[in-house]
Design a protein around this motif. Structure first.
Motif, PDB file in Angstrom:
ATOM      1  N   PRO A 177     -64.871 113.096  36.617  1.00  0.00           N
ATOM      2  CA  PRO A 177     -65.089 111.819  37.323  1.00  0.00           C
ATOM      3  C   PRO A 177     -66.462 111.754  37.981  1.00  0.00           C
ATOM      4  O   PRO A 177     -66.881 112.677  38.677  1.00  0.00           O
ATOM      5  CB  PRO A 177     -63.965 111.813  38.372  1.00  0.00           C
ATOM      6  N   LEU A 178     -67.168 110.646  37.761  1.00  0.00           N
ATOM      7  CA  LEU A 178     -68.542 110.524  38.243  1.00  0.00           C
ATOM      8  C   LEU A 178     -68.629 110.197  39.727  1.00  0.00           C
ATOM      9  O   LEU A 178     -69.598 110.564  40.383  1.00  0.00           O
ATOM     10  CB  LEU A 178     -69.278 109.429  37.453  1.00  0.00           C
ATOM     11  N   ALA A 179     -67.628 109.521  40.264  1.00  0.00           N
ATOM     12  CA  ALA A 179     -67.729 109.008  41.629  1.00  0.00           C
ATOM     13  C   ALA A 179     -67.879 110.106  42.675  1.00  0.00           C
ATOM     14  O   ALA A 179     -68.547 109.912  43.692  1.00  0.00           O
ATOM     15  CB  ALA A 179     -66.507 108.150  41.951  1.00  0.00           C
ATOM     16  N   SER A 180     -67.284 111.265  42.420  1.00  0.00           N
ATOM     17  CA  SER A 180     -67.259 112.303  43.459  1.00  0.00           C
ATOM     18  C   SER A 180     -68.037 113.566  43.088  1.00  0.00           C
ATOM     19  O   SER A 180     -67.989 114.541  43.825  1.00  0.00           O
ATOM     20  CB  SER A 180     -65.803 112.701  43.753  1.00  0.00           C
ATOM     21  N   THR A 181     -68.763 113.537  41.972  1.00  0.00           N
ATOM     22  CA  THR A 181     -69.443 114.763  41.515  1.00  0.00           C
ATOM     23  C   THR A 181     -70.846 114.431  41.035  1.00  0.00           C
ATOM     24  O   THR A 181     -71.016 113.843  39.960  1.00  0.00           O
ATOM     25  CB  THR A 181     -68.654 115.441  40.370  1.00  0.00           C
ATOM     26  N   ASP A 182     -71.851 114.811  41.819  1.00  0.00           N
ATOM     27  CA  ASP A 182     -73.227 114.532  41.398  1.00  0.00           C
ATOM     28  C   ASP A 182     -73.597 115.301  40.143  1.00  0.00           C
ATOM     29  O   ASP A 182     -74.404 114.837  39.337  1.00  0.00           O
ATOM     30  CB  ASP A 182     -74.206 114.855  42.530  1.00  0.00           C
ATOM     31  N   ARG A 183     -72.995 116.480  39.938  1.00  0.00           N
ATOM     32  CA  ARG A 183     -73.307 117.255  38.743  1.00  0.00           C
ATOM     33  C   ARG A 183     -72.870 116.506  37.487  1.00  0.00           C
ATOM     34  O   ARG A 183     -73.589 116.459  36.493  1.00  0.00           O
ATOM     35  CB  ARG A 183     -72.622 118.627  38.813  1.00  0.00           C
ATOM     36  N   ALA A 184     -71.694 115.901  37.537  1.00  0.00           N
ATOM     37  CA  ALA A 184     -71.206 115.115  36.393  1.00  0.00           C
ATOM     38  C   ALA A 184     -72.093 113.894  36.160  1.00  0.00           C
ATOM     39  O   ALA A 184     -72.456 113.574  35.017  1.00  0.00           O
ATOM     40  CB  ALA A 184     -69.760 114.688  36.633  1.00  0.00           C
ATOM     41  N   ARG A 185     -72.463 113.212  37.236  1.00  0.00           N
ATOM     42  CA  ARG A 185     -73.329 112.034  37.099  1.00  0.00           C
ATOM     43  C   ARG A 185     -74.657 112.408  36.460  1.00  0.00           C
ATOM     44  O   ARG A 185     -75.157 111.713  35.567  1.00  0.00           O
ATOM     45  CB  ARG A 185     -73.574 111.390  38.470  1.00  0.00           C
ATOM     46  N   ASP A 186     -75.233 113.515  36.918  1.00  0.00           N
ATOM     47  CA  ASP A 186     -76.535 113.930  36.391  1.00  0.00           C
ATOM     48  C   ASP A 186     -76.450 114.279  34.908  1.00  0.00           C
ATOM     49  O   ASP A 186     -77.378 113.988  34.139  1.00  0.00           O
ATOM     50  CB  ASP A 186     -77.063 115.127  37.182  1.00  0.00           C
TER      51      ASP A 186
END
Length: 361
Positions: free
Chosen positions: A208-217
């Motif tokens: 999930p992107l909302a709570s994980t900057d690593r996933a978003r990046d």
């Protein structure tokens, strides 16, 4: 006579101290037993790396012989430090964190520090509770994973002067010091490799992107590479799922049902990729002939997968070791160090190949 003898035996028994009655060993007792000064004993217990090996072993043997237990509460009050470092990780089920935290703990131990660890289960509110609890229990410093958390929590740590280091991420635009790696750049490099193979129909399975900057990046890294290649970055088929092999399997089926022409599925971590590989096998798809699959992290199972998984290798043990040394430096100097970006590299294996049309089949 028998009564007198019994009386004397009873008196002797009562006067013979039991193990519970024996006095508690002190630091001075250990020093006398080891034939060293109390200062040497203290150094052995607080900074063992500063004591010669033979002397250190003699002192530690005396500690064992006497059953000595340091009074850490008294020491903490005197020194205003507990010699404990806290760490909050997203999960204990991921080998990625286990490898890095093991090296982190080993390095702390060499400096006489003890690790207190908690797992948040990827829940932001729970992580905040755990951070506050570790500070309340006297943790001298904290290691946190990634940057994503409330400004109020960072303010809480600053107000209490608790040195805090971020790991598993690196972003020069962030104020918080970090010992990590650039997730966006690493995933972009892997996506560029896949694009050079000829892939254009790309899906991504992500945490999930909302709570994980690593996933978003990591997702942003894929989109960056697509934009560089002239593709619509928002044409990326994105499926967000919780961490787990089973979740990766379900997401793979969902992605291919939504976009049957997909030739490449890029996963935000190796665990999701292992699920994708299993789903492909059960669907009768050949990897990489029908669809390629990539991961991120390079856990040990990546090499054992069938086919072996192409992924981004992260230097987890080096990161853990250097994070420990950085936190110790922050404790000793009171200074905030510059963030450090550790290099990653791509491990090319059998799960990535050209799409079917590129092979001429």
């Amino acid at each position: 006579i028998c009564q007198e003898r019994t009386k004397r035996q009873t008196q002797c028994f009562l006067m013979d101290p039991t193990p519970q009655d024996k006095p508690v060993a002190t630091l001075a007792d250990v020093a006398r037993h080891a034939n060293v000064s109390t200062a040497t004993v203290s150094r052995c217990l607080n900074s063992p790396d500063q004591v010669v090996g033979r002397t250190r072993e003699r002192v530690m043997q005396a500690v064992r012989d006497l059953g000595y237990t340091p009074n850490f509460s008294a020491r903490a009050l005197a020194a205003k430090q507990t010699n404990t470092v806290g760490a909050v990780i997203p999960t204990m089920e991921n080998a990625v964190f286990a490898r890095g935290i093991q090296a982190f703990q080993e390095e702390l131990g060499r400096h006489g520090k003890t690790l207190l660890i908690a797992s948040s289960g990827y829940k932001e509110a729970l992580e905040e509770e755990q951070v506050r609890a570790l500070v309340a229990r006297g943790a001298d410093a904290l290691l946190l994973i990634g940057y994503h958390r409330s400004p109020e929590l960072y303010a809480f740590l600053r107000q209490r002067s608790v040195p805090t280091l971020v790991s598993w991420s690196y972003d020069p635009a962030q104020d918080q010091p970090a010992m990590g790696f650039d997730n966006k750049a690493a995933m972009a490099e892997l996506a560029r490799l896949a694009l050079r193979h000829g892939h254009r129909e790309i899906a991504c399975i992500s945490a999930p992107l909302a709570s994980t900057d690593r996933a978003r990046d990591r997702v942003e890294g894929i989109r960056l590479a697509m934009a560089e290649a002239g593709l619509d970055p928002f044409g990326l088929i994105l499926t967000e799922v919780p961490y787990g092999i089973g979740q990766g399997e379900v997401a793979f089926r969902t992605a291919l049902a939504a976009a049957p022409d997909t030739t490449l599925v890029m996963c935000g971590n190796d665990v999701l990729a292992l699920g994708a590989l299993r789903a492909a096998r059960e669907m009768g798809l050949s990897v990489p002939l029908d669809v390629s699959v990539t991961g991120f992290d390079d856990i040990e199972l990546a090499m054992l997968a069938e086919p072996a998984l192409t992924t981004v290798h992260v230097p987890h043990r080096e990161m853990g070791r250097r994070a420990a040394n950085t936190l110790i430096q922050m404790l000793n100097t009171g200074e905030t160090p510059a963030s450090v970006a550790l290099p990653t590299d791509i491990r090319v294996r059998q799960s990535l190949g050209p799409p079917r049309q590129e092979t001429g089949l």
